[in-house]
Design an enzyme around this catalytic site. Sequence first.
Site, PDB file in Angstrom:
ATOM      1  CG  ASN A  31      51.633-106.131 -41.324  1.00  0.00           C
ATOM      2  OD1 ASN A  31      52.407-107.073 -41.304  1.00  0.00           O
ATOM      3  ND2 ASN A  31      50.411-106.211 -40.819  1.00  0.00           N
ATOM      4  CD  GLU A  32      56.854 -99.937 -45.574  1.00  0.00           C
ATOM      5  OE1 GLU A  32      57.286 -98.948 -46.201  1.00  0.00           O
ATOM      6  OE2 GLU A  32      57.603-100.741 -44.964  1.00  0.00           O
ATOM      7  NE  ARG A  33      56.478-104.062 -50.148  1.00  0.00           N
ATOM      8  CZ  ARG A  33      57.421-104.967 -50.325  1.00  0.00           C
ATOM      9  NH1 ARG A  33      57.081-106.249 -50.450  1.00  0.00           N
ATOM     10  NH2 ARG A  33      58.689-104.617 -50.379  1.00  0.00           N
ATOM     11  CB  ALA A  76      51.263 -98.069 -48.551  1.00  0.00           C
TER      12      ALA A  76
END
Length: 381
Positions: free
Chosen positions: A241-243, A246
């Site tokens: 999810n973070e990537r 981003a």
Amino acid sequence: MLFTEDHEAFRQSVRGVLAREIVPHVDEWEAAETFPAHTVFKALGSAGFLGLEYDPAYGVQGADHSYTVILGEELGRMGCAGVAMAVTVQTDMATPSLHRYGSHELKQRYLAPALLGEMVASIAVTEPDAGSDVAGLRTRAVRDGDEWVINGSKLYITNGTQADWLCLLVRTSDEGGHRGMSQILFPTETPGFSVSRKLDKLGNRCSDTAELSFVDARVPVSNTIGDAGRGFQQQMAQFQNERMIAAYSAAGSMDGALRRTADYLRERQAFGQPLLANQYIQFRLAELSAEVDLLRQYNYACADAYLRGEDTTRFATIAKLKAGRLQREIADWCLQFHGGVGYMEETWVSRYFRDSRLLSIGGGADEVMLQILARLDGFTA
């Protein structure tokens, strides 16, 4: 990915709220090296932006991932990477594991207030000796009856000085490597917790980043997110999810930077004509814009796969790798085309140049992304 009228209405809504609540204050917050997270998050939570895909039982929308794509793009486009990063920590880095694996009681007490902007959340993984190598972390939680007793430290923690709770990854057994880790919901009001220092960064300066300390800090074992011993695997899922967010945000920021640079070049006169009349500049901007569009379409393919319930590890890894490298290139050209004025701290482009460098480091360095890809694609001995 097909965007409907509802999507476009949502995009305009996000753009309007960001223009009202954040953009006018960016220079002030950059100078102060922090921003009022509780105030800003409350405004974003009231607008419904902090829990787009989460269960409506916790006071939010229950929308699909396509709306997260739009939110990410608009956060990037507003031109303040520090606040954008802090917001995405709340939406896509600290809360996904709690939503997926946490108990109903933990969700009621901590997730719902975070999604409404009433609490600030943070993700605490990195340590002085364990950055991209998550398996090397040393912070430990030892069980004592119905409590975890936690000792150790965490470094480079976004929202660290303002967080009400942490999604904390710790070692809960003597097994080495990636085994024996757990995610624990850690309230920062807990005795034994302290902010060791607020860190002075090259970029993203309005986002507070901290080193955190834990000395015999006790929390209930019931604060364990998901299953004890499965923290590494849960965090790896949360990293996707973070990537993704981003990469979505980077596409918006790069598009915005190119357009702002073109506007400046239309006005800036040199040798009797606008700088944008120079064919080389036109072609370079066009090439960079084409690269951004390729990334954007790849992001949409990633989002479509996520909507279908597929594993997006490869998509997210490639998107983050390419986004980080392209953003560095675009920041360099935008600064170059602004000339001397771009080197001045008073201009947006100098901040963009500094801020852009983080994406190839945070959330897994470029080299880690390449390591993952080499393994996925069979390019290993």
